[in-house]
Design a protein around this motif. Sequence first.
Motif: not given
Length: 321
Positions: A231-247, A249-251
Amino acid sequence: MNCLANHQDALIEAIAFRPLLHFQLQLGAGMCMEIGSRNRAPLYVAGSGGAWLQWLGNGDGAPPVALEAGDVAWLPRAGRHRIYNDAQAPAQRFEDLYAAHGYERHGATLNLTLGQAPRQTWSGSFYWASRLAAHPVVAALPPVLVLRRDDASGWLPTMAQLVAWMADLHGGRGVGLTQTMNALMQHLALTWLRDPARVAAPLAAPAAAPPARDARLLAALHAIHTRPAEDWTLEALAALCHMSRTSFIQRFQAQMGQPPMRYLARWRLYLAARLLREQGATWQQAADAVGYSSGAILARAFKRVRGGGQAGLSKNIAACA
């Protein structure tokens, strides 16, 4: 480094497609062949003598690209293009040449001889563009990719010779060609993931430089590809990349050409379509495998993404698989 390589390998393992046609073309001197289909996506291996490839797209075309023997070119989105060895020769439609000249065919492999000797040998395969586009990594590729023999001298010359022999009906008779061409597609996609400028051919208009690869995104891509049912969320995926949610999404959008949650949805549908089509899974089994709570919700997802009613559902699944 090993972790990075494992992430990249996971993204391309599922790039495996059955072509609608393998071919070997013997191009005579003074030839200019135009392929206008928006449905058939070619993967070419240039043979003896080389030639020029020009992607025309929907406009006047891109600068022609010289392909030498052993170079590989892939047009994953299909589109109008030309192959020629004489810039002054009149363009002739592939369909007209196919109908006017004698050819040999065995199963899904076609050999076609055009024009007078001396001839240049091109081998390759045509794929349904809609099926390629259903794979989210392939959908993110540029319209034309070219891998030079000299840039992959450790393996590409040998593989190019193997393809030429396999595609020859008096040689390999097409046996094993599907797997070999899939391997070429995987290597092209992997090269693009690592260094997009190395394989992206120039287009008609001056294109912006491809975005720099951000290796941190591979953690999210690896998670999506290897654990699609979570059950992936944007926040969980961003955390795997050590990024903020906004960064994040943009990258992700800049690198993969689509938002992360859309990419996730496309990957889930691609996997589900293969389970339904190739393994005879039920709708509920496919839904469980890719992260949908029910087969009915999965079916609605197909209709929402691809359009069409119940009659078009089978076509949507076939296009994805």
